[in-house]
Design an enzyme around this catalytic site. Structure first.
Site, PDB file in Angstrom:
ATOM      1  N   LYS A  45      38.063  30.636 -83.883  1.00 21.01           N
ATOM      2  CA  LYS A  45      39.278  31.124 -84.499  1.00 21.01           C
ATOM      3  C   LYS A  45      38.834  32.026 -85.835  1.00 21.01           C
ATOM      4  CE  LYS A  45      42.450  29.414 -81.879  1.00 21.01           C
ATOM      5  NZ  LYS A  45      43.203  30.488 -81.261  1.00 21.01           N
TER       6      LYS A  45
HETATM    7  C1  LIG Z   1      39.971  23.223 -80.613  1.00 20.98           C
HETATM    8  C2  LIG Z   1      40.529  24.252 -79.671  1.00 20.98           C
HETATM    9  N1  LIG Z   1      40.080  24.476 -78.645  1.00 20.98           N
HETATM   10  C3  LIG Z   1      40.457  25.721 -77.629  1.00 20.98           C
HETATM   11  C4  LIG Z   1      41.532  26.336 -78.212  1.00 20.98           C
HETATM   12  C5  LIG Z   1      42.076  27.537 -77.554  1.00 20.98           C
HETATM   13  O1  LIG Z   1      41.595  28.601 -77.758  1.00 20.98           O
HETATM   14  P1  LIG Z   1      42.853  30.034 -77.529  1.00 20.98           P
HETATM   15  O2  LIG Z   1      43.752  29.566 -78.579  1.00 20.98           O
HETATM   16  O3  LIG Z   1      42.126  30.910 -78.024  1.00 20.98           O
HETATM   17  O4  LIG Z   1      43.325  29.802 -76.186  1.00 20.98           O
HETATM   18  C6  LIG Z   1      42.112  26.112 -79.561  1.00 20.98           C
HETATM   19  C7  LIG Z   1      43.237  27.148 -80.201  1.00 20.98           C
HETATM   20  O5  LIG Z   1      43.654  26.816 -81.142  1.00 20.98           O
HETATM   21  C8  LIG Z   1      41.436  25.231 -80.409  1.00 20.98           C
HETATM   22  O6  LIG Z   1      41.894  24.830 -81.396  1.00 20.98           O
END
Ligand SMILES: Cc1ncc(COP(=O)(O)O)c(C=O)c1O
Length: 345
Positions: A45
């Site tokens: 993020k």
């Molecule tokens: C721990 C974790 N894994 C995977 C994701 C998925 O990523 P994306 O939001 O880019 O699909 C997030 C998103 O918040 C996350 O916090």
């Protein structure tokens, strides 16, 4: 001077990829984990927080002391808080009152102002964290609302960084990309870039058992029967995020809480990679996919590991939590029993 940075934001991106040597041994291909925990905020993020805030700067939307608003207690909150500090903005996060105290403490340690909102009100209630965030953004001059689920810049951030990194790191040899989908930004942006380079690359989304995304991809409709509570944080949804480009995804695999938890612990014990819960989930997704799809030894598979395991010490890495969930078979579920702990007075 070498390897020195003007500030912590210089460390965002260019994350390493590490070959998995044991956990995915049953698969003939080479399998690599892209370790997004190596970002300075310890998750993928960081990339979107930096990109969205710098885009707003370029558009002249921000001035010193401006406010950056988001509605998350998760990884995005940490990343937005981190970028805000360095760039001199105030960070306001609206979170639900179900958020664990240690998470709120972490956000405050990074200088965020936290609004704790009732979880048990409808999304359109003025007290909900969505409405509180929107109101603050509306009422505060020179503020921006990150709105990661519905912000196309979330996709752009990964189109511009994660995708090209994976292409270069694999020297264009990648055949399959697996990613858990929450907002969908990580997988969609990376996929868009990679498919432009080679449309034959297979993009596999990993969805949670309890989420509607896989069903929506297959039928184009939301099946209310797909929705149920689940434990994996950050992936899966009960709404359709605009940051998820369904047409870039070839197929979704659905994984459950239990197998994803075992896999997370196994990765730490066998590969010495301390990943978050979704690192286990994406690995579980590959193992399930391989049961029904041919994979050859020439294939090069990349799994995106979104964050670091230190955020899950009281969850998947806690024997007590595993027992409370009833996860007591299949793999190491009690570290003390297997490895022993000695108390010396
Ligand atoms: C721990 C974790 N894994 C995977 C994701 C998925 O990523 P994306 O939001 O880019 O699909 C997030 C998103 O918040 C996350 O916090």
């Amino acid at each position: 001077m070498n390897n020195v940075y003007d500030n912590i934001l210089g460390l965002i991106g260019n994350t390493p990829m590490v070959k998995l040597n044991k956990v995915t041994n049953s698969i003939p291909a080479k399998v690599f984990a892209k370790l997004e925990s190596c970002n300075p905020g310890h998750s993928t993020k960081d990339r979107i927080a930096l990109h969205i805030i710098e885009d707003a700067e370029q558009k002249g939307l921000l001035q010193p002391g401006s406010v950056i608003v988001e509605t998350t207690s998760g990884n995005t909150g940490f990343s937005v808080a981190m970028v805000s500090i360095v760039k001199g903005y105030d960070c306001v996060l609206a979170v639900s009152d179900k958020t664990k105290p240690e998470k709120i403490a972490y956000l405050k340690a990074l200088g965020a102002k936290v609004y704790i909102c009732p979880a048990n009100v409808p999304a359109d209630d003025p007290r909900s964290y969505y409405e509180v965030a929107k109101r603050i953004a509306r009422e505060t001059p020179n503020s921006i609302y990150i709105n990661q689920y519905f912000n196309e810049l979330n996709i752009d951030a990964h189109y511009l960084t994660t995708g090209p990194e994976i292409w270069e790191q694999t020297e264009g040899r990648i055949t399959h990309l697996f990613g858990c989908t929450g907002t969908g930004g990580t997988l969609s942006g990376s996929a868009k870039f990679l498919k432009e380079k080679n449309p034959n690359i297979k993009i596999i989304g990993v969805d949670a058992d309890g989420s509607i995304l896989k069903g929506f991809h297959e039928t184009g409709t939301i099946n209310p029967l797909d929705i149920k509570p689940y434990q994996i944080e950050g992936m899966g949804k009960n709404l359709i995020p605009a940051a998820l480009l369904f047409d870039q995804v070839d197929e979704f695999v659905r994984v459950n809480d239990e197998m994803s938890a075992y896999r997370t612990r196994e990765i730490a014990l066998k590969e010495a990679i301390m990943g978050g819960y979704t690192s286990g989930a994406v690995t579980q997704g590959l193992l399930q996919y391989a049961n029904s799809h041919p994979i050859s030894e020439d294939d090069v598979i990349v799994l995106i590991y979104p964050d670091h395991g230190s955020r899950y010490i009281t969850k998947v890495y806690s024997d007590q939590w595993m027992a409370e969930q009833g996860f007591v078979n299949n793999c190491v579920h009690n570290y003390d029993e297997v490895f022993g702990t000695e108390y010396i007075d």
